[in-house]
Motif scaffolding. Structure first.
Motif, PDB file in Angstrom:
ATOM      1  N   GLN A  69       0.850  -1.189   0.000  1.00 13.20           N
ATOM      2  CA  GLN A  69       0.000   0.000   0.000  1.00 13.20           C
ATOM      3  C   GLN A  69       0.885   1.238   0.000  1.00 13.20           C
ATOM      4  O   GLN A  69       1.795   1.368   0.819  1.00 13.20           O
ATOM      5  N   ASN A  76      -2.975   9.112  -6.368  1.00 11.34           N
ATOM      6  CA  ASN A  76      -3.639   7.840  -6.077  1.00 11.34           C
ATOM      7  C   ASN A  76      -3.007   7.142  -4.877  1.00 11.34           C
ATOM      8  O   ASN A  76      -2.975   5.912  -4.826  1.00 11.34           O
ATOM      9  N   ASN A 116      -3.635   3.407  -2.366  1.00 10.54           N
ATOM     10  CA  ASN A 116      -4.003   2.201  -3.108  1.00 10.54           C
ATOM     11  C   ASN A 116      -2.901   1.158  -3.004  1.00 10.54           C
ATOM     12  O   ASN A 116      -1.783   1.441  -2.578  1.00 10.54           O
ATOM     13  N   TYR A 117      -3.218  -0.053  -3.428  1.00  2.75           N
ATOM     14  CA  TYR A 117      -2.272  -1.167  -3.409  1.00  2.75           C
ATOM     15  C   TYR A 117      -1.579  -1.243  -4.767  1.00  2.75           C
ATOM     16  O   TYR A 117      -2.237  -1.256  -5.800  1.00  2.75           O
ATOM     17  N   TYR A 118      -0.252  -1.275  -4.765  1.00  2.00           N
ATOM     18  CA  TYR A 118       0.525  -1.227  -6.000  1.00  2.00           C
ATOM     19  C   TYR A 118       1.510  -2.383  -6.099  1.00  2.00           C
ATOM     20  O   TYR A 118       2.018  -2.868  -5.085  1.00  2.00           O
ATOM     21  N   GLN A 157      -4.517  -1.405  -7.543  1.00  2.00           N
ATOM     22  CA  GLN A 157      -5.884  -1.751  -7.189  1.00  2.00           C
ATOM     23  C   GLN A 157      -6.250  -1.071  -5.875  1.00  2.00           C
ATOM     24  O   GLN A 157      -5.377  -0.829  -5.056  1.00  2.00           O
ATOM     25  N   PRO A 158      -7.524  -0.756  -5.711  1.00  2.90           N
ATOM     26  CA  PRO A 158      -7.947  -0.144  -4.443  1.00  2.90           C
ATOM     27  C   PRO A 158      -7.705  -1.100  -3.277  1.00  2.90           C
ATOM     28  O   PRO A 158      -7.747  -2.325  -3.453  1.00  2.90           O
ATOM     29  N   GLN A 176      -8.473  -3.323  -0.298  1.00  4.15           N
ATOM     30  CA  GLN A 176      -9.646  -4.084   0.143  1.00  4.15           C
ATOM     31  C   GLN A 176      -9.827  -3.890   1.652  1.00  4.15           C
ATOM     32  O   GLN A 176      -8.836  -3.818   2.384  1.00  4.15           O
TER      33      GLN A 176
END
Length: 120
Positions: free
Chosen positions: A29, A81, A84-86, A114-115, A117
Motif C-alpha cells: 500500500q 492515487n 491504493n495497493y501497487y 488496485q484499491p 480491500q
C-alpha cells in the motif's frame, strides 16, 4: 598515465552510481509520495508491504520500502492515487545520486494498481 586514471575513475563512478545492481517488483500500500530536497527537488515515496517482522526481540514493525521516482508524470500519478495497493517495478543502484533521489531504489513503472480491500 592521466588517461588511465581518468578511465579507472570513470569506471569506478559508473560501477557505483550508474550500474543497475538489481531490479524487481515490490507490492504494498502506497503510504506517501513527496517532492523534497535542498538543491535538487526529487520525488520520494514509501510503500507499506504486507506482513510483519521483528527487528528486535519483543517488537513488531511492518515492512517498508522507501524509494525515489525519477519520472515526474509517474510521481504525479502516484501522488494522486496514494493509499491504493501497487505492484511497483524498481531498479536498484549501489549508491544514490543527489539529482536522482535519496534512495538507491528508483521506481520506474507501475505493474498493477488496485484499491485497498477492507481488512487488508
Amino acid at each position: 598515465m592521466i588517461i588511465i586514471l581518468v578511465i579507472i575513475g570513470g569506471g569506478i563512478f559508473w560501477w557505483n552510481y550508474l550500474f543497475v545492481f538489481g531490479e524487481g517488483v515490490k507490492s504494498g500500500q502506497l503510504n506517501y509520495v513527496v517532492k523534497k530536497g535542498n538543491l535538487f527537488k526529487t520525488y520520494e515515496g514509501k510503500l507499506i508491504q504486507s506482513g510483519f517482522r521483528s527487528q528486535a526481540a519483543g517488537s513488531i514493525q511492518s515492512y517498508e520500502f522507501e524509494f525515489s521516482i525519477a519520472n515526474d508524470s509517474l510521481a504525479n500519478y502516484l501522488m494522486n492515487n496514494s493509499g491504493n495497493y501497487y505492484d511497483l517495478h524498481y531498479k536498484e543502484y549501489k549508491h544514490a545520486l543527489p539529482w536522482r533521489g535519496f534512495s538507491p531504489y528508483i521506481v520506474d513503472k507501475i505493474i498493477k494498481m488496485q484499491p485497498v480491500q477492507p481488512g487488508r
